[in-house]
Write an enzyme that holds these catalytic residues in place. Structure first.
Site: not given
Length: 499
Positions: A149, A173, A176, A226, A281
């Site tokens: 995200f 993908k 969401e 993650s 990150c």
């Protein structure tokens, strides 16, 4: 309410699973959009569209591919403000930060435009009598990308432009939580002339992820997220015979030596720790102060942090926006509230912060923790929020040993005026990306991005040369052509004579 649907086969396809996820405006806390969550049947449809498109795209000329990519680059450049607005609306980051995200994604599109030189093979002639050996690289087929995200445009652009430039077709993908930017990227690709099915966007949750990881027609999977999920992606996809690059989490350290310019180091620490609300990150989340500079460095960081303007991302005066969800905000806050009990000095506590007129937004202020122990939760975990930990070390060696003991090895930095110390650091530190007086050492597009240890699962880093190698596979061709002047010599089943 607006619905974000899938993009399959060059057009918008309404979700059929009946399942939808909420998309929230982080500045207000209001649900503004719903996103369709794919079923396994919809996963199959997206992969089938990509597989059908590969039959022609995989054999298309490099000239045809790069022509599309050059047009795509121009469209992205012209629409960068529109894409940034979508990012701000669903992620919450300030507009200038969102523009920077688009710009960094454009770097990889530009790299993909030059794919003709990246895909050149090698040739050795006359390795034996009339024998030539060539090495070539060919596309894989259908490849998938699963993206986080925090960079809803940049990270997808780290993947699919190179993948399709190499001749693959792609199923993306995205997260969401902020799905609209991915659809806009696909729409602009179609406008640039990308054939239907070459780039597909499939929205969903774990059902969609597992569907891609287990699908027999998906040859490779790229992931950024993650560490626990990266480990799962790598194990599952690898078990299914797929090529995998899975980039995980981080706890990036910045080593500040006694000879460093403390104003420069403090500026760098604030921008690297609190930019994009710490949701990246490559954020610096741990500063290791060596020797006697700790107190002064912390004072200068505090002075700068207190001046950061927090507000809605679409407010031009805002320097930091809200966090992505209320649940994530609460999780980040828990590390600050528990820090004192674990021995830290809470220099700044941002957990009670709100913005007038936007009280229901996912707000948190800047937090600064000093004298943090390596045993504390705030140090061990990837917080992914605007929380900076400061640790103390007596010597350079102690500081490096502390940093190398971390299970993460994504990015790191050193601040010093000593070239010898910097050179030693870049060789001794156990991390994939190193900055020397650069706090966020994200490589430019033609070098590769990736960490070490628990920050990367798989053998290839993302984009750059590693990206090209990941999305292609090598083939070696050994060729012998008879000289027309020679009579047939019969069959020789032995090895070619090399000498």
């Amino acid at each position: 309410m607006k619905t974000v649907n899938h993009w399959i086969g060059g057009k918008t396809v309404e979700g059929t699973s009946g399942n939808y996820g909420p998309v929230t405006d982080p500045a207000t806390g209001a649900v503004t959009t719903q996103v369709a969550l794919a079923s396994l049947e919809e996963v199959d449809a997206a992969v089938a569209a990509a597989k059908d498109a590969y039959a022609t795209w995989g054999t298309s000329s490099l000239a045809a591919r790069t022509a599309v990519l050059f047009r795509y680059r121009a469209l992205l450049d012209a629409r960068r403000d529109d894409i940034a607005e979508l990012i701000t609306a669903e992620h919450g980051k300030v507009h200038s930060d969102a523009l920077g995200e688009v710009a960094r994604g454009l770097e990889i599109v530009e790299l993909a435009c030059g794919i003709t030189t990246q895909l050149k093979g090698e040739l050795s002639t006359q390795v034996s009598s009339r024998v030539d050996v060539s090495s070539i690289r060919q596309s894989l087929g259908v490849v998938a990308g699963i993206t986080p995200f925090n960079f809803p445009a940049m990270v997808p652009m780290w993947m699919f432009p190179l993948a399709i430039a190499c001749g693959n077709t792609f199923v993306l993908k995205p997260s969401e939580k902020d799905p609209s930017a991915a659809n806009r990227l696909a729409e602009l690709a179609a406008e640039a002339g990308l054939p239907d099915g070459v780039l597909n966007v499939l929205h969903g949750d774990k059902v969609a992820v597992d569907g891609l990881l287990n699908h027999p027609d998906v040859a490779a999977v790229s992931f950024v997220g993650s560490t626990p999920i990266a480990r799962y992606i790598h194990a599952t996809a690898s078990a299914n015979g797929k090529r995998v690059q899975a980039l995980g989490g981080a706890k990036n350290h910045m080593l500040v030596l006694p000879d460093a310019d403390l104003d420069v180091a403090a500026d760098a620490a604030v921008s690297a720790a609190y930019g994009s609300a710490g949701e990246r990150c490559m954020a610096i989340s741990a500063v290791v102060a060596v020797g006697a500079v700790g107190d002064e460095l912390v004072a200068r960081i505090k002075e700068r942090a207190e001046k950061i303007k927090i507000g809605p991302g679409n407010d031009p005066t805002s320097e930091m926006g809200p966090l992505i969800t209320a649940a994530h905000r609460d999780k980040v806050a828990s590390y600050v509230t528990g820090a004192a009990a674990q021995g830290a000095d809470v220099v700044l506590d941002g957990t009670g912060y709100t913005v007038e007129g936007f009280e229901d937004g996912h707000w948190i202020g800047l937090s600064l923790l000093d004298h943090v122990s390596t045993d504390s939760d705030a140090y061990k975990d990837e917080i992914f929020g605007p929380v900076l930990c400061v640790l103390r070390a007596e010597t350079y060696e102690e500081g490096v040993a502390l940093m190398n003991a971390s299970p993460f090895g994504n990015g790191t930095a050193i601040f010093t005026r000593d070239g010898g110390a910097a050179r030693r650091f870049q060789l001794e530190i156990e991390a994939g990306m190193v900055g020397v007086n650069v706090p966020i050492p994200v490589p430019v597009g033609y070098h590769s991005f990736g960490g070490w240890k628990d920050s990367l699962f798989g053998d290839h880093h993302i984009y750059g040369n590693d990206g090209v190698h990941f999305y292609t596979r090598g083939k070696v061709v050994t060729t012998r052509w008879p000289d027309p002047a020679d009579a047939p010599a019969g069959v020789d089943l032995g090895f070619p004579r090399n000498h």
